[in-house]
Design a protein around this motif. Structure first.
Motif, PDB file in Angstrom:
ATOM      1  N   GLN A 119       0.834  -1.199   0.000  1.00  0.00           N
ATOM      2  CA  GLN A 119       0.000   0.000   0.000  1.00  0.00           C
ATOM      3  C   GLN A 119       0.870   1.251   0.000  1.00  0.00           C
ATOM      4  N   PHE A 120       1.973   1.216   0.746  1.00  0.00           N
ATOM      5  CA  PHE A 120       2.914   2.340   0.767  1.00  0.00           C
ATOM      6  C   PHE A 120       3.431   2.625  -0.641  1.00  0.00           C
ATOM      7  N   MET A 123       0.651   4.145  -2.858  1.00  0.00           N
ATOM      8  CA  MET A 123       0.409   5.554  -2.532  1.00  0.00           C
ATOM      9  C   MET A 123       1.573   6.427  -3.014  1.00  0.00           C
ATOM     10  N   ARG A 124       2.783   5.892  -2.941  1.00  0.00           N
ATOM     11  CA  ARG A 124       3.956   6.644  -3.395  1.00  0.00           C
ATOM     12  C   ARG A 124       3.874   6.908  -4.898  1.00  0.00           C
ATOM     13  N   VAL A 127       0.628   9.460  -5.279  1.00  0.00           N
ATOM     14  CA  VAL A 127       0.804  10.808  -4.727  1.00  0.00           C
ATOM     15  C   VAL A 127       2.066  11.472  -5.289  1.00  0.00           C
ATOM     16  N   ILE A 145       6.987  13.748   1.037  1.00  0.00           N
ATOM     17  CA  ILE A 145       5.961  12.740   0.759  1.00  0.00           C
ATOM     18  C   ILE A 145       6.406  11.377   1.275  1.00  0.00           C
ATOM     19  N   ASP A 146       7.668  11.022   1.000  1.00  0.00           N
ATOM     20  CA  ASP A 146       8.186   9.731   1.460  1.00  0.00           C
ATOM     21  C   ASP A 146       8.138   9.620   2.971  1.00  0.00           C
ATOM     22  N   GLU A 148       6.171  11.304   5.093  1.00  0.00           N
ATOM     23  CA  GLU A 148       4.788  11.244   5.570  1.00  0.00           C
ATOM     24  C   GLU A 148       4.198   9.850   5.360  1.00  0.00           C
ATOM     25  N   LEU A 149       4.420   9.277   4.176  1.00  0.00           N
ATOM     26  CA  LEU A 149       3.891   7.939   3.896  1.00  0.00           C
ATOM     27  C   LEU A 149       4.572   6.886   4.770  1.00  0.00           C
ATOM     28  N   THR A 150       5.865   7.087   5.033  1.00  0.00           N
ATOM     29  CA  THR A 150       6.575   6.155   5.911  1.00  0.00           C
ATOM     30  C   THR A 150       5.977   6.172   7.304  1.00  0.00           C
ATOM     31  N   ASN A 152       2.944   7.045   8.178  1.00  0.00           N
ATOM     32  CA  ASN A 152       1.620   6.400   8.137  1.00  0.00           C
ATOM     33  C   ASN A 152       1.762   4.882   8.197  1.00  0.00           C
ATOM     34  N   MET A 153       2.777   4.357   7.514  1.00  0.00           N
ATOM     35  CA  MET A 153       3.021   2.921   7.538  1.00  0.00           C
ATOM     36  C   MET A 153       3.458   2.477   8.934  1.00  0.00           C
TER      37      MET A 153
END
Length: 349
Positions: A119-120, A123-124, A127, A145-146, A148-150, A152-153
């Protein structure tokens, strides 16, 4: 979220991600003697769950397996234990626990981690607009972005990290970001073995030129030949010393996830608080325990555990070489985004 009904409380259950209600349904379905042969969804209300037949098919589709359902927990009977064939023990002696079927050891976090990682990456791509022809400046522009997504993971995998102070959260993410740049191409090589094996030296040179071309300061560009001469030692080191020993282990996705999270929760850093350090230490213990359980359940050789953990050292050595490469980038006027520069500066000093 639950991949069956969409409820927000999704957790690892029986090999898939679902809520407790759907997990309970799955367990009841396979403990029950009823068999659903016909779909009755058309006869049900709009807001209700799908029929038993469709609901269990959806469970199986997301990876849930009846083999991971433990037997009953009635303390007054051992009927649920699968015994060895009759005749292997005397009628007068009671069944031994040594003859019982061994329930699989806990590995749910590693199983959940891979779906989180997929999913990460999705989304990467969506986004950040990740493409294979992005140069180094384009990729470093995705730093925020990386990160923030990290995060969230991280909180999806380990909810206890929500309690961390902002300073600890930021430090963990900065510490991990350089390792992240090692992990992504390594995982790409593992997940696309044909591409990795068929890539020739000339292909690597072309990839190298594309990675730096277009990222130089105006009027200070290097020729393709100069790019290869300057940066080939770093790329050559990565694809001969970092990638091959890890790819050669043929690690499964759960093992790769163990490596990923052991790198993130490194308790060797000095820029985190004592509380964060203790949390990292405890999470690492849990990951190592699950890794050991996973490999034991699959009858892997004892050395595989040590080989898997040793990949951490290989990646960290690759990270040091990458830091050198970034210094060379500065010397030759390669543009790197300011967000990435800030992380690089902290790691240098």
């Amino acid at each position: 979220m639950c991949l069956i009904c969409g409820a927000p409380e999704g957790e690892p259950h029986f090999g898939g991600i679902c809520c407790r209600a759907c997990a309970a349904f799955f367990r009841r379905y396979f403990h029950s003697k009823k068999v659903s042969k016909k779909c009755t969804c058309k006869e049900r209300t709009i807001k209700s769950h799908p029929c038993r037949k469709c609901r269990v098919e959806k469970c199986l589709k997301i990876g849930m397996t009846p083999e991971k359902i433990q037997g009953g927990r009635d303390r007054n009977t051992m009927d649920h234990l699968q015994m060895i064939p009759s005749g292997s023990c005397s009628p007068s002696s009671p069944p031994s626990l040594l003859t019982a079927r061994i329930i699989s050891r806990a590995t749910s976090n590693l199983e959940f981690a891979y779906s989180n990682w997929k999913q990460f990456n999705r989304m990467r791509r969506e986004v950040g607009g990740i493409t294979y022809d992005m140069n180094i400046y384009d990729l470093t522009s995705l730093t925020k972005i990386d990160i923030e997504l990290t995060w969230n993971m991280v909180i999806s995998m380990f909810p206890s990290t929500r309690k961390l102070e902002e300073s600890d959260k930021a430090a963990l993410l900065r510490n991990f970001h350089m390792k992240f740049w090692m992990i992504v191409p390594i995982f790409d090589c593992i997940e696309n073995p044909e591409f990795y094996e068929n890539t020739k030296e000339e292909d690597h040179k072309n990839m190298m030129v594309e990675f730096y071309d277009g990222s130089f300061e105006k009027g200070k560009e290097l020729t393709k030949k100069e790019i290869v001469r300057i940066f080939e030692p770093y790329w050559g080191s990565f694809y001969t010393k970092t990638v091959p020993p890890i790819v050669g282990l043929n690690l499964e996705k759960e093992e790769l996830m163990a490596v990923l999270w052991l790198l993130f929760f490194d308790n060797g850093f000095i820029n985190i608080s004592s509380e964060c350090l203790e949390m990292c230490r405890n999470i690492r213990k849990m990951i190592l325990r699950e890794l050991k359980n996973y490999q034991t359940d699959r009858n892997y050789d004892e050395m595989r555990f040590f080989d898997t953990v040793e990949t951490l050292d290989i990646i960290e050595k690759g990270e040091q070489k990458f830091m050198e490469e970034l210094l060379v980038c500065e010397m030759h006027n390669v543009r790197i985004h300011d967000d990435f520069k800030a992380i690089l500066k902290e790691n240098k000093y």
